[in-house]
Scaffold this active site. Structure first.
Site, mmCIF file in Angstrom:
data_model
loop_
_atom_site.group_PDB
_atom_site.id
_atom_site.type_symbol
_atom_site.label_atom_id
_atom_site.label_comp_id
_atom_site.label_asym_id
_atom_site.label_seq_id
_atom_site.Cartn_x
_atom_site.Cartn_y
_atom_site.Cartn_z
ATOM 1 N N CYS A 124 7.131 -5.555 15.746
ATOM 2 C CA CYS A 124 8.255 -5.473 16.690
ATOM 3 C C CYS A 124 9.106 -4.235 16.398
ATOM 4 O O CYS A 124 9.937 -4.258 15.482
ATOM 5 C CB CYS A 124 9.113 -6.737 16.594
ATOM 6 S SG CYS A 124 10.566 -6.682 17.635
ATOM 7 N N CYS A 131 12.855 -4.730 16.827
ATOM 8 C CA CYS A 131 13.499 -5.485 15.747
ATOM 9 C C CYS A 131 13.640 -4.636 14.484
ATOM 10 O O CYS A 131 14.667 -4.669 13.821
ATOM 11 C CB CYS A 131 12.683 -6.726 15.375
ATOM 12 S SG CYS A 131 11.985 -7.629 16.756
ATOM 13 N N ASP A 132 12.597 -3.888 14.126
ATOM 14 C CA ASP A 132 12.536 -3.254 12.800
ATOM 15 C C ASP A 132 12.647 -1.730 12.815
ATOM 16 O O ASP A 132 12.725 -1.120 11.749
ATOM 17 C CB ASP A 132 11.215 -3.651 12.105
ATOM 18 C CG ASP A 132 11.111 -5.159 11.921
ATOM 19 O OD1 ASP A 132 12.173 -5.808 11.780
ATOM 20 O OD2 ASP A 132 9.989 -5.689 11.936
#
Ligand code: FAD
Ligand code: NAP
Length: 311
Positions: free
Chosen positions: A138, A141-142
């Site tokens: 992701c 997300c990261d």
């Protein structure tokens, strides 16, 4: 006894919830995650949903859920582990299904499977070991962890190209490794990718190994045409090689293809009377928010038709 249990609250399940409420069905949506919205929650920008150009994925998921809440749709938390047909039903009696979750059980006349899909793994050396320490599924997300660092994205579809574009905004260098010499992603995304000076595409290549000490330091790629192998120094590997349907819990309930996608007509009716499917877990050509939302509406309409004249 419910009229309808909707399993999953992504775009398909939430659309079904809205249509079910407006149809006056006694329905409940069961969701395993704390937040509704499904896969779109992790996309930074959705640019192809009519009327909402450029909307952030999380905001879109929130809006969808708020719409269902505003109409008074009923939700419950839980992971559905099994759906069992308890009785068959006939022309005047609806079938009865038991929907089993890790939090309890529900009885219902019909079910809509709207469990969507999840990312695939590469299955290579180092992938599992370094997940959360440089290997990610992701970018939204990261990605922020790799600001001014090097990242590799693996894949050639919409997600891989979107991830590479997104990462290129913060990373010093982004490599996109793809197993063919042509991307699968939408042309508009390809054009944007090609315009970025800090992105390099490594064609005809697969990632064979993730290397590191306590975090990722390099990956090994192999050219599938020449067989040549080389290491690329990187801080991160973002795996974006497609999705698989989350339908294992329903094996045997209705007909599926060899990959686990549920086979159904456009109206969502499966091979089992009373069981319907909507969204990415249905076998179909185009898996998008707009088709998931349409599937949810169609499936509820089919549920209504199915329940006519049945107690
Ligand atoms: P999902 O969104 O997968 O939702 C399924 C829901 O079911 C989830 O909330 C899940 O937690 C729940 N669930 C699963 N199993 C169970 C269970 N056993 N019990 C209870 N709950 C369960 N499409 C576009 O049109 N435009 C885009 O820009 C776009 N960008 C994308 C970016 C990314 C990174 C990704 C991954 C996908 C993107 N897509 C995009 C595709 C789009 O997100 C999907 O087509 C859409 O979300 C499918 O909706 P769905 O409701 O079928 O499934
Ligand atoms: P996808 O479209 O299936 O693409 C997967 C990519 O990974 C393909 O390029 C594939 O290569 C490659 N791949 C598959 N297995 C591999 C392996 N083992 N090793 C190396 N490469 C591998 O999946 P996705 O990009 O995750 O997208 C999922 C769905 O969401 C799609 O329906 C997509 O359209 C949708 N989506 C849409 C948008 C948008 O509309 N803006 C954005 C994101 C996602 P090949 O090309 O050689 O098969």
């Amino acid at each position: 006894m419910k009229d309808l249990v909707i399993i999953g609250s992504g775009p398909a399940g939430l659309s079904a919830a809205v249509y079910a409420k407006r149809a006056g069905l006694d329905a409940i949506v069961i969701e395993k995650d704390p937040v509704s919205g499904g896969q779109i929650l992790i996309t930074y920008e959705v640019d192809n949903y009519l009327g909402l150009p450029g909307i952030n994925g999380f905001d879109m998921g929130t809006k969808f859920r708020e719409h269902a809440d505003k109409l008074g749709a009923e939700f419950a938390e839980g992971t559905v582990t099994e759906v069992v047909k308890v009785s068959e039903g006939d022309d005047s009696t609806a079938p009865v299904f038991k929907v089993v979750t890790d939090q309890g059980e529900y009885e219902t006349k019909t079910v809509i499977l709207a469990t969507g899909a999840s990312h695939n793994k590469l299955g290579i050396k180092g992938e599992e070991e370094f997940t959360g320490r440089g290997v990610s599924y992701c970018a939204t997300c990261d990605g922020a962890f790799f600001r001014n660092k090097v990242a590799v994205v693996n894949g050639g579809g919409d997600v891989a190209v979107e991830d590479a574009i997104f990462l290129a905004r913060g990373c010093s260098k982004v490599y996109l490794v793809h197993r063919r010499d042509e991307l699968r992603a939408a042309k508009i995304l390809q054009e944007e990718l090609m315009s970025l000076s800090n992105v390099e595409i490594i064609w005809d290549s697969v990632v064979e190994e993730v290397k590191g000490d306590n975090k990722v330091t390099a990956i090994t790629v192999k050219n599938v045409k020449s067989g040549e192998k080389k290491d690329i120094d990187t801080d991160a590997l973002f795996v974006a090689i497609g999705i698989h349907p989350l339908t294992e819990s329903f094996t045997g309930l209705c007909e599926m293809d060899e990959s686990g996608y549920v086979i159904a007509k456009e109206d969502g009716a499966t091979s089992t009377q009373g069981v319907f499917v909507a969204g990415d877990s249905r076998k179909k050509r185009l898996r998008q928010i707009v088709t998931a939302v349409a599937d949810g509406a169609n499936a509820v309409t089919a549920v209504q038709d199915f329940l006519i004249g049945k107690k």
